[in-house]
Design a protein around this motif. Sequence first.
Motif, mmCIF file in Angstrom:
data_model
loop_
_atom_site.group_PDB
_atom_site.id
_atom_site.type_symbol
_atom_site.label_atom_id
_atom_site.label_comp_id
_atom_site.label_asym_id
_atom_site.label_seq_id
_atom_site.Cartn_x
_atom_site.Cartn_y
_atom_site.Cartn_z
ATOM 1 N N LEU A 761 44.341 40.716 38.816
ATOM 2 C CA LEU A 761 44.956 39.636 39.577
ATOM 3 C C LEU A 761 46.173 39.111 38.830
ATOM 4 O O LEU A 761 47.250 38.926 39.399
ATOM 5 C CB LEU A 761 43.912 38.529 39.779
ATOM 6 N N MET A 764 49.000 41.621 38.786
ATOM 7 C CA MET A 764 49.718 41.658 40.049
ATOM 8 C C MET A 764 50.668 40.479 40.147
ATOM 9 O O MET A 764 51.801 40.606 40.602
ATOM 10 C CB MET A 764 48.725 41.591 41.217
ATOM 11 N N GLU A 765 50.194 39.339 39.692
ATOM 12 C CA GLU A 765 51.040 38.162 39.792
ATOM 13 C C GLU A 765 52.243 38.247 38.875
ATOM 14 O O GLU A 765 53.342 37.828 39.231
ATOM 15 C CB GLU A 765 50.218 36.908 39.480
ATOM 16 N N PRO A 772 53.069 36.050 47.670
ATOM 17 C CA PRO A 772 52.698 34.667 47.985
ATOM 18 C C PRO A 772 51.205 34.462 47.886
ATOM 19 O O PRO A 772 50.553 34.132 48.845
ATOM 20 C CB PRO A 772 53.198 34.503 49.418
ATOM 21 N N LEU A 773 50.702 34.709 46.688
ATOM 22 C CA LEU A 773 49.261 34.626 46.530
ATOM 23 C C LEU A 773 48.794 33.182 46.402
ATOM 24 O O LEU A 773 47.650 32.878 46.620
ATOM 25 C CB LEU A 773 48.830 35.400 45.284
ATOM 26 N N HIS A 774 49.699 32.335 46.010
ATOM 27 C CA HIS A 774 49.236 30.990 45.665
ATOM 28 C C HIS A 774 49.272 30.042 46.828
ATOM 29 O O HIS A 774 48.424 29.202 46.983
ATOM 30 C CB HIS A 774 50.098 30.429 44.551
ATOM 31 N N SER A 776 48.624 30.404 49.688
ATOM 32 C CA SER A 776 47.644 30.572 50.735
ATOM 33 C C SER A 776 46.264 30.073 50.351
ATOM 34 O O SER A 776 45.353 30.116 51.139
ATOM 35 C CB SER A 776 47.544 32.043 51.096
ATOM 36 N N HIS A 777 46.108 29.633 49.167
ATOM 37 C CA HIS A 777 44.738 29.222 48.871
ATOM 38 C C HIS A 777 44.728 27.868 48.204
ATOM 39 O O HIS A 777 45.655 27.487 47.509
ATOM 40 C CB HIS A 777 44.029 30.276 48.017
ATOM 41 N N SER A 778 43.684 27.152 48.483
ATOM 42 C CA SER A 778 43.663 25.751 48.084
ATOM 43 C C SER A 778 43.151 25.576 46.678
ATOM 44 O O SER A 778 43.416 24.573 46.054
ATOM 45 C CB SER A 778 42.772 24.980 49.051
ATOM 46 N N HIS A 779 42.418 26.556 46.152
ATOM 47 C CA HIS A 779 41.836 26.353 44.834
ATOM 48 C C HIS A 779 42.591 27.137 43.773
ATOM 49 O O HIS A 779 42.010 27.742 42.900
ATOM 50 C CB HIS A 779 40.352 26.702 44.834
ATOM 51 N N ASP A 781 43.933 27.984 40.635
ATOM 52 C CA ASP A 781 43.667 27.423 39.314
ATOM 53 C C ASP A 781 44.560 28.035 38.239
ATOM 54 O O ASP A 781 44.758 27.463 37.193
ATOM 55 C CB ASP A 781 42.191 27.582 38.943
ATOM 56 N N THR A 782 45.085 29.208 38.508
ATOM 57 C CA THR A 782 45.923 29.820 37.493
ATOM 58 C C THR A 782 47.377 29.771 37.933
ATOM 59 O O THR A 782 47.757 30.426 38.879
ATOM 60 C CB THR A 782 45.536 31.288 37.252
ATOM 61 N N TRP B 514 45.350 48.978 39.512
ATOM 62 C CA TRP B 514 45.840 48.152 40.615
ATOM 63 C C TRP B 514 47.110 48.729 41.219
ATOM 64 O O TRP B 514 47.509 48.352 42.311
ATOM 65 C CB TRP B 514 46.078 46.717 40.145
ATOM 66 N N LEU B 537 46.022 32.098 56.393
ATOM 67 C CA LEU B 537 47.206 31.974 55.536
ATOM 68 C C LEU B 537 47.276 33.033 54.459
ATOM 69 O O LEU B 537 48.015 32.901 53.498
ATOM 70 C CB LEU B 537 47.219 30.578 54.885
ATOM 71 N N ILE B 550 39.804 40.345 41.157
ATOM 72 C CA ILE B 550 39.934 41.562 41.965
ATOM 73 C C ILE B 550 39.805 42.764 41.049
ATOM 74 O O ILE B 550 40.175 42.700 39.860
ATOM 75 C CB ILE B 550 41.275 41.577 42.734
#
Lengths: 837, 675
Positions: A761, A764-765, A772-774, A776-779, A781-782, B514, B537, B550
């Motif tokens: 993860l 990939m980031e 746009p992984l961030h 889209s999610h509310s939690h 943390d990283t 990956w 989203l 992942i």
Amino acid sequence: MSAPKGRWVSSFSFLLLCASSILTRGRARLLQELSPQEYFSTLQAGRASLAYFSRNVSPGAQPFLEQIENSAEALQDYGISVVKVNCPKEDVSGYCGKENALRKAYLFRGNTLIREFPTDALFDVDSIVANVLFALLFNEVKYVETLADLQDIENALKGRSNMVFAYVPATGTAEHRAVMEAAFVYGTVHQFVLTTEATLLKDTSSDEPDVSSARLLFCHCQRATDLAQPCRRTAMGQALTLLNIHRHLKLMGAPLVTEVAEDPEKVSTVHLQLGLPLVFILSQKETYEADRRTAEFVAWQLLGKAGVALLSRDLVDLKVLLRSNVALKTPNEGVPIKYMVLEDTDDVVTLVEEKSKVAQIQEDEEEEEVEEEEKEDNNQDVQDDQVVEAVSRDKKRELPLEQILALTEDTFHSALLETAQTVVLFYASWEAVSLAVLRSYAEVADHLKGTRGVLLSRVNCWDWPGVCTNENVTQFPTIKIYEKGERSVMYNGMWGAEELISFIMLSRVSCPLKLATMDEAEGYLRGEFPSELSSYHHTSLLGVFSTATSEAREAFEEAGNILSGHVTMGMYVEDDALALSHKYAVSPPALLLARSGGQSVEGIALSKQSAQDMVQMIRYELLDVFPEITVQNLPRYLQLRKPFLILFSDGDIGQMESEEMLKLAKGRLQQGFVACWLNLKKTPVGRGILKTYFATMPSLPVLIWVNLHAGGQVFRFPSEQSITESNVLSWLEKLKAGLEIPSSTLSEEDWKPPLPAYDFLQMMETAVPDLPLHTSHSHGDTPARRPPKSPGGDTAVQEEPSQETEAEKVGSPVRDLRGTAPRLATRDKQGKRHSEL
Amino acid sequence: LGLALYASSLFAASSAAFLYHDYCIIGAGPSGLQAAYFLQRASRDYVVFERSHAPGSFFALYPRHRKLISINKRYTGKSNSEFNLRHDWNSLLSHDRRLLFRRYSRDFFPDADTMVRYLEDFASLLKLRVQYNTAIVHVTLERDRQAWNGHYFLLTDQDRQNYKCSSLLVATGTWVPNVVNFPGSEYVEGYETVSINPEDFAGQTVLILGRGNSAFETAENILGVTNFIHMVSRSRVRLSWATHYVGDLRAINNGLLDTYQLKSLDGLLEGNLEDLAIVKDKKGKLHITLRFYLENRNTSAGIDSITLPQDELDNFATRAPYDRVIRCLGWKFDFSVYNSSLRMMPGKGDKKKYPQIKPSYESRGTRGLFVLGTASHSVDFRKSAGGFIHGFRYTTRAVHRLLENRHHGVPWPSTVYPITQLTNSIIKRVNEASGLYQMFSVLADIILLRENATAFEYLEEYPVGVLAELEMQTGKKGPNELFVILMEYGRNFSGADKDVFYYNRAVGEAQHAWQSNFLHPVIYFYKRLPTEREMRLRPPDWPLPRPDAIHHIVEDFLTDWTAPNAHILPLRRFLENCLSTDLRNFFAESCFLFAFTRQKLPPFCRQGYVRMQGLMGSEGLWRHAVEAGLLEDYTLTDFLGNRPPDSHEESQDQLLRDHVIPVRPLQHLVNAKDE
């Protein structure tokens, strides 16, 4: 040569830490080249400089020149500049004109000449630094030649300050330099005394010293009160390097005994910071003075090896046994403090020395590990599963599977009908545990070769998933025994050849076995009937029922079904004669238990029990009173969830111990523990247990009480007492009263992942910051960290037509013969551990 | 139509006039029969309506040239029946091994007649309840609170027979040919009727509209006898081996690309068909011009007055006249039979040939109406295989499972395993499961952790688009933590412009997994079920929202993910770190040691050894483990205990020996303990 050099560098940089705050200097060119006029006009008062004069560079001076250039940096740390003075050709005045001036180096302080050195005294950096500092620190470092000189200095110091006495076999050595460098920092605190006289070393040592190696003694003269006695001395155990000297002086400077009035877990001293253990002497108000003396005595013994602290129990609420008098804190983080009861001061010293030896070994190992890790940048990809690794190391060996019929979807059902008993191993050819079992299964097949009515077979669920699903096999491995296509029994015992053979053989006889005659029943109890089981040593169970007791009989039969393969169960339904019940003095329904071939038969009355209760009861009754614990049978005793009283013995246990232990064990119902013994010859892993409990092997036999299920405390029966029932019982009383100190406590640690996983993860980031992984999610943390470029991190995602060059550039690891597209000419080696194709 | 409406309102009151079934399936094609099979196995009340006299009427006509382009791989070197379905694109799912397509055809690309025969057998051997010669001409709703979905579906056939159903499964496929209207489109022949005899094209110049498989199939058939063929379509040709989408142009049909690119004989053109116009000259030749020119001309004038592009642009590409123009533009869903109350809406953009449905395959407009088969392809159009037999046989099964749970309280089938089987169960599935493989990124296996992660429940092939509704759709208790296992291609690897043969296209190292480009397993870990909002989203091109962790199992040349170090080990580490536990296997000896030296045991020992199922291992394995340094050999260690008792030289053992002479007793300390 590289190792000591490395150490030197580290000690040097360490000194820099101490010295650089004192010395401020402009870091200009290290070796200055000046003309004589320039040189003499720039000499500053109080500043030292080492100069040598040169006309045309003469070939012989070349190595010297090199060395002096090399030492320029080292000397600069001590505020000494190194200058090469170029004499003009015509200049014959001053130093340039002096005879032999060109073969000498001159040390000036300001413009005063301190010393001239012949160039052959300055053969390398060590000698240059040592000699220059030696000349400059004339007052701080006294050179002595005789014992009388030494004693004079010592006496003069008594009550005032401490003395550092160093012996070096020769001046100009690395050791000499280390001493001089230490003196540069500590010279104002301690009096340094240096000698090269071997006789002096002999006079100051009690033992026969090795005169070829340097030695350093710390003389505690400040504390000395008696002028007649020499000062107490503490020799430095390690090699003479600047770092070691510094460490030693630090330790000598620390208070002898630290008084502590807080939680020992929070205490930190110089010792702990320098990687040495700290010994706590636990004290109480009443004995404080005596304890303090003890602490000091111990401290003197341990000086340089460990710190000693005096802990007042009255001031700190310690949750340890009142009897504990010593505690040991190791510098390793996370290791809890160990509380002990020690009987004399020697124990404390030995304890610390033991520890330091272990620590030294560990350190060495760690160093090796670090090197290892440097070689391989991570070891996540090293197999750490013993079963998987063992199986893959064995994969090239062809298994002897001729005796085992491989079944397929088409042959499965017909095969079951052919033999009275078909054993089927369901496995997956890629799964390690299955393959390990397959190896044992091959042994079983070999052992049962020729046994009629038993077919050993296997189904590879990777090839025939349909069969496995139909047979309700959800995990690998599974062994089922099919009886002529009728019913099947799932094997639920140990995955071992021996256990499996016994299961298969016992399963061949119906359970319970209905015995028709009195003779059969007697033969059964003696283990002679049925004949096919006579070679298997076991305990026979015989249910005796009257014709009327059908309820208990049904329960017994059902229990037999459940225990089939694990237990031999017989059933005898008596008619009116009741002969069997009479003989063994039981009234039906009852259970007769014949251990070891019918030598003793026990009778147990059966009440109205359910089949489950009966299974429980039978399992319990089958446990031995004083068993030899083995890898195979431990689980049965673990299920009792009781503490273990276990006698570790190297080989068979003695007659006396055996009898006494048996007496103890017979009362086990009341006492609620498992009395057992372990034969280290048969179960060598027992040594591993003892090693964990005691760090070193205790003398054998040793009796241990360990509560596996609550608290995990381990107690050792005092070895000076003999193992008798009464001794052990009274010891157990003391244990229960909390009067004994556990030798160790089993680790409570959870089984965490042995190593981290690849963090894809994050990769990939970092590689695709636009992803746009961030959002889209509310939690989230990283937060995204975006290093400029991750190694091999951008071949796939940012690739446009230029993928190839990109991949080459990053040197990505994708060019071996694995994955989905082979590249047949592999130029550079990438894989280290995996075999390349 | 009006009559039918009248009839339905008339008969609504007396439902006796309706033939009632719980489930009605429209269409006895592959997906209709597949759905019927599952309903039959579950003993549900269902019926299949088929307008033709036999199943698979589409295949009776199409493809016109009779060669199916779905592969029929008879040999894979493996006997694993589930795995083999990965390369069997024609069989439907059933328990009957006779109904495997390889028993019907030896051809790699079988004949369409074989498919018809296969479907007939499938329906008859399994005794599926199909009502032939029944064309459903109208579908409407009847509100009823008692009904499963708040309404019944009322179906009318060509004989005005009415049927009433609680649930409607639409498996009609897409069979209405796509037609483009432009001036002169009357001269265009349709794929559905065009001659398939190459002789009819001898010496002719042909223009084909469309660039899909039917267009290329048509071209392939006549390539050898025509003068030349031109193909025109709005968008570029997409090659399925480059896009990994089986609906794009398959290599078997692309002979025309050869002649085009090698010899400029035939050719492909891009252009909007709506702008075209075709003009027929006196000799019967067809000329291409633009609608624009026609609009400006004098209507009364003859052919000669029409401006042709080459009049202004004398090297206009299609200036040569054609003998024939053939339309091969594919098909669309038949929306006409559904009453507007069902709100069967066409999809948007390139999905307009399909009805709008949810990722659960339920219509967006009507609850209880599910679309199966090719018509359901909007869920994964141009992505996965949901529009084709080898894909929708699995999505149909998924729909059946959803229905079983919704209407019959049968939860999604699952197996509960101890946690020690976690790595194994994933490895087993990714290596053999066909549903995951065909319906990559659409169907996923779900692992729900149970009982403080000491056990887990395994659900197969759940539609990943409705992950947020997992509890409601499967009847399973919502877990805290879950894994989602699916197969994916590397993002950005495939696509029309991409060179899929570039060097270093494959990843070999597990640590770079990956970046794998080829189809490979991906495991998502969530600490809790994603919400619908998170699903909505999620990043574009992601099947799922951002997970908590992942894992990619590195792509493999043999699609065999059983290598202990490259595949299984990194997976185990991933699972271990998600669960914060140690999932290694241990021999019984190790468990024995742990039992005596640790208060806690690793799961493998806890669930195996302690329950008397320890792994004893063989002598040889034990030795290997010792050599690997993963097991200690205590028999070799030379301990003091082995020496004669009076050898005292080893000082390190003094502490643990019996003490002889206390040097300086800690008397006061010893006394202190008694106070």
